[in-house]
Design a protein around this motif. Structure first.
Motif, PDB file in Angstrom:
ATOM      1  N   UNK A 199       0.837  -1.201   0.000  1.00  0.00           N
ATOM      2  CA  UNK A 199       0.000   0.000   0.000  1.00  0.00           C
ATOM      3  C   UNK A 199       0.873   1.253   0.000  1.00  0.00           C
ATOM      4  N   UNK A 200       0.268   2.374  -0.342  1.00  0.00           N
ATOM      5  CA  UNK A 200       0.966   3.656  -0.352  1.00  0.00           C
ATOM      6  C   UNK A 200       1.577   3.929   1.023  1.00  0.00           C
ATOM      7  N   UNK A 201       2.824   4.360   1.025  1.00  0.00           N
ATOM      8  CA  UNK A 201       3.530   4.612   2.288  1.00  0.00           C
ATOM      9  C   UNK A 201       2.789   5.620   3.163  1.00  0.00           C
ATOM     10  N   UNK A 202       2.068   6.536   2.525  1.00  0.00           N
ATOM     11  CA  UNK A 202       1.327   7.543   3.284  1.00  0.00           C
ATOM     12  C   UNK A 202       0.287   6.880   4.185  1.00  0.00           C
ATOM     13  N   UNK A 203      -0.405   5.873   3.650  1.00  0.00           N
ATOM     14  CA  UNK A 203      -1.416   5.170   4.427  1.00  0.00           C
ATOM     15  C   UNK A 203      -0.785   4.330   5.539  1.00  0.00           C
ATOM     16  N   UNK A 204       0.302   3.625   5.198  1.00  0.00           N
ATOM     17  CA  UNK A 204       0.958   2.778   6.189  1.00  0.00           C
ATOM     18  C   UNK A 204       1.596   3.619   7.293  1.00  0.00           C
ATOM     19  N   UNK A 205       2.144   4.769   6.910  1.00  0.00           N
ATOM     20  CA  UNK A 205       2.748   5.649   7.906  1.00  0.00           C
ATOM     21  C   UNK A 205       1.685   6.210   8.844  1.00  0.00           C
ATOM     22  N   UNK A 206       0.537   6.550   8.280  1.00  0.00           N
ATOM     23  CA  UNK A 206      -0.580   7.046   9.088  1.00  0.00           C
ATOM     24  C   UNK A 206      -1.056   5.968  10.052  1.00  0.00           C
ATOM     25  N   UNK A 207      -1.105   4.729   9.562  1.00  0.00           N
ATOM     26  CA  UNK A 207      -1.514   3.614  10.419  1.00  0.00           C
ATOM     27  C   UNK A 207      -0.519   3.422  11.557  1.00  0.00           C
ATOM     28  N   UNK A 208       0.774   3.417  11.225  1.00  0.00           N
ATOM     29  CA  UNK A 208       1.795   3.210  12.256  1.00  0.00           C
ATOM     30  C   UNK A 208       1.728   4.287  13.331  1.00  0.00           C
ATOM     31  N   UNK A 209       1.568   5.527  12.912  1.00  0.00           N
ATOM     32  CA  UNK A 209       1.514   6.634  13.869  1.00  0.00           C
ATOM     33  C   UNK A 209       0.240   6.621  14.709  1.00  0.00           C
ATOM     34  N   UNK A 210      -0.755   5.840  14.284  1.00  0.00           N
ATOM     35  CA  UNK A 210      -2.007   5.745  15.028  1.00  0.00           C
ATOM     36  C   UNK A 210      -2.004   4.576  16.018  1.00  0.00           C
ATOM     37  N   UNK A 211      -0.996   3.713  15.916  1.00  0.00           N
ATOM     38  CA  UNK A 211      -0.937   2.546  16.794  1.00  0.00           C
ATOM     39  C   UNK A 211      -0.719   2.959  18.246  1.00  0.00           C
ATOM     40  N   UNK A 212      -1.381   2.271  19.142  1.00  0.00           N
ATOM     41  CA  UNK A 212      -1.130   2.510  20.563  1.00  0.00           C
ATOM     42  C   UNK A 212       0.270   2.002  20.895  1.00  0.00           C
ATOM     43  N   UNK A 213       0.934   2.606  21.886  1.00  0.00           N
ATOM     44  CA  UNK A 213       2.343   2.283  22.180  1.00  0.00           C
ATOM     45  C   UNK A 213       2.647   0.801  22.317  1.00  0.00           C
ATOM     46  N   UNK A 214       1.807   0.054  23.059  1.00  0.00           N
ATOM     47  CA  UNK A 214       2.104  -1.366  23.257  1.00  0.00           C
ATOM     48  C   UNK A 214       2.014  -2.152  21.958  1.00  0.00           C
ATOM     49  N   UNK A 215       1.212  -1.661  21.015  1.00  0.00           N
ATOM     50  CA  UNK A 215       1.098  -2.315  19.707  1.00  0.00           C
ATOM     51  C   UNK A 215       2.295  -1.947  18.831  1.00  0.00           C
TER      52      UNK A 215
END
Length: 236
Positions: A199-215
């Motif tokens: 997938x587009x890095x923009x979407x994956x980066x947005x997903x990663x930055x939305x992850x809770x810390x323990x995840x």
């Protein structure tokens, strides 16, 4: 001072024991009808399938494994029977700390498995239930495309191809949306790296930055971070 020292040591021991328990997974269950076979607990480590433990069953289908883990991740139960047939003999499940029970039958080991005790597994089952419908739709469209009547009708073939492309896009969007809707679960980065890693890095980066810390600090959160870092390193 002596009593204070004893208290501190006791507190540390209790904390250590509690920490061990919180990172321990106990997998138990039964394989109905199994008279003879060996069950293996496995997982993927550095792209290699490794066996963590095994148990030989003779006349009783009950089994139990205990293993430690840093964060929830995918595990496998592999059943080696005496029929020399390895088809449908591996159960995939999302393991996590705590007690997980798996009940199944010997002649439908993977398809009849009932897994309880893992909330992440329930999310995986929910996700796969919808994805199965998309996959079935895609297979039906591919089957239709091989129909001689469709092959000899350019308009019908073009229409079917567009429908198939639309179905694939819908399944892709569903995977991304499901991951974004479960950023507090390890299922999110797992889907990202196993289903939509292109997938587009923009979407994956947005997903990663939305992850809770323990995840984000879990196995699949770290893998997603590495993927993004590798992409950035490849950019001119």
């Amino acid at each position: 001072m002596k009593y204070l020292k004893t208290f501190l040591i006791t507190t540390l021991l209790i904390a250590a024991c509690s920490g061990d328990k919180s990172s321990t997974m106990e997998v138990s269950g039964t394989v109905k009808g199994l008279k003879k076979g060996t069950i293996y607990l496995q997982k993927v480590d550095d792209s290699t399938l490794v066996t963590l433990d095994s148990i030989a069953l003779r006349g009783n289908g009950d089994f139990q494994f205990t293993t430690s883990l840093e964060s929830p991740e995918i595990f496998y139960l592999y059943l080696r029977k005496e029929d020399q047939n390895e088809v449908n003999d591996r159960i995939t499940f999302f393991g996590e700390p705590g007690k997980i029970t798996i009940k199944t039958v010997w002649n439908a080991f993977d398809s009849k498995a009932v897994i309880e005790g893992s909330s992440t597994q329930k999310e995986l089952e929910e996700y796969r239930e919808v994805m199965t419908r998309f996959n079935t739709e895609n297979l039906e469209q591919l089957k239709a495309a091989n129909n001689p009547e469709i092959l000899n009708d350019p308009a019908a073939l073009d229409s079917l191809q567009k429908a198939n492309e639309k179905s694939i896009r819908r399944s892709y969007l569903y995977a991304l949306n499901y991951a974004m809707g479960h950023t507090g679960s390890h299922i999110a980065p797992f889907i990202a790296i196993s289903e939509v890693s292109d997938a587009n890095s923009k979407f994956l980066d947005s997903l990663y930055n939305s992850l809770e810390p323990q995840v984000a600090h879990g196995k699949y959160g770290k893998a997603l971070k590495r993927l993004l870092e590798e992409r950035r390193a490849e950019q001119p």
